[in-house]
Design a protein around this motif. Structure first.
Motif, PDB file in Angstrom:
ATOM      1  N   PRO A   1      77.279  14.549  20.360  1.00  0.00           N
ATOM      2  CA  PRO A   1      77.651  13.673  21.623  1.00  0.00           C
ATOM      3  C   PRO A   1      79.203  13.391  21.253  1.00  0.00           C
ATOM      4  O   PRO A   1      79.676  13.416  20.294  1.00  0.00           O
ATOM      5  N   GLU A   2      79.735  13.357  22.463  1.00  0.00           N
ATOM      6  CA  GLU A   2      81.153  13.153  22.221  1.00  0.00           C
ATOM      7  C   GLU A   2      81.764  12.114  21.494  1.00  0.00           C
ATOM      8  O   GLU A   2      82.922  12.385  20.690  1.00  0.00           O
ATOM      9  N   GLY A   3      80.907  11.193  21.196  1.00  0.00           N
ATOM     10  CA  GLY A   3      81.663   9.850  20.405  1.00  0.00           C
ATOM     11  C   GLY A   3      81.659  10.001  18.986  1.00  0.00           C
ATOM     12  O   GLY A   3      82.143   9.540  18.049  1.00  0.00           O
ATOM     13  N   CYS A   4      80.937  11.306  18.531  1.00  0.00           N
ATOM     14  CA  CYS A   4      80.982  12.089  17.139  1.00  0.00           C
ATOM     15  C   CYS A   4      81.810  12.983  16.801  1.00  0.00           C
ATOM     16  O   CYS A   4      81.955  13.331  15.804  1.00  0.00           O
ATOM     17  N   VAL A   5      82.417  13.398  17.774  1.00  0.00           N
ATOM     18  CA  VAL A   5      83.447  14.353  17.714  1.00  0.00           C
ATOM     19  C   VAL A   5      84.921  14.079  18.032  1.00  0.00           C
ATOM     20  O   VAL A   5      85.054  13.351  18.962  1.00  0.00           O
ATOM     21  N   THR A   6      85.562  14.558  17.004  1.00  0.00           N
ATOM     22  CA  THR A   6      87.299  14.151  17.227  1.00  0.00           C
ATOM     23  C   THR A   6      87.904  15.679  17.116  1.00  0.00           C
ATOM     24  O   THR A   6      87.696  16.122  16.235  1.00  0.00           O
ATOM     25  N   ILE A   7      88.631  15.882  18.170  1.00  0.00           N
ATOM     26  CA  ILE A   7      89.107  17.208  18.357  1.00  0.00           C
ATOM     27  C   ILE A   7      90.478  17.191  17.482  1.00  0.00           C
ATOM     28  O   ILE A   7      91.183  16.147  17.803  1.00  0.00           O
ATOM     29  N   VAL A   8      90.872  18.175  17.061  1.00  0.00           N
ATOM     30  CA  VAL A   8      92.184  18.034  16.263  1.00  0.00           C
ATOM     31  C   VAL A   8      92.949  19.480  16.740  1.00  0.00           C
ATOM     32  O   VAL A   8      92.333  20.523  17.261  1.00  0.00           O
TER      33      VAL A   8
END
Length: 78
Positions: A31-38
């Motif tokens: 889910p988006e809440g577990c992913v940090t885009i770098v």
């Protein structure tokens, strides 16, 4: 990567470098809440933090699930 239809003309779906907060490496979508885009692979690798379960990866997304969540699909761990 699970079977995901890739749209080469999409402006929102793309492969991206990311840090994923996950207790294990067995999952294939997050889910988006577990992913940090770098911004880069270097930044993803530098952000690795095993103590806080932050793992660098390449993800594809975000796409919407049937439940209405925005998901990222794992392409590969870095």
């Amino acid at each position: 990567m699970p079977h995901v239809i890739v749209d080469p003309e999409s402006r929102s779906l793309a492969e991206r470098f990311a840090l994923i907060k996950s207790p294990s490496r067995r999952r294939a979508r997050f889910p988006e809440g577990c992913v940090t885009i770098v911004a880069s692979e270097v930044e993803a690798l530098a952000g690795r933090d095993e103590a806080h379960k932050l793992l660098p990866a390449i993800v594809y997304g975000p796409s919407k699930s049937s439940e209405g969540q925005r998901l990222y699909y794992l392409v590969r761990w870095l």
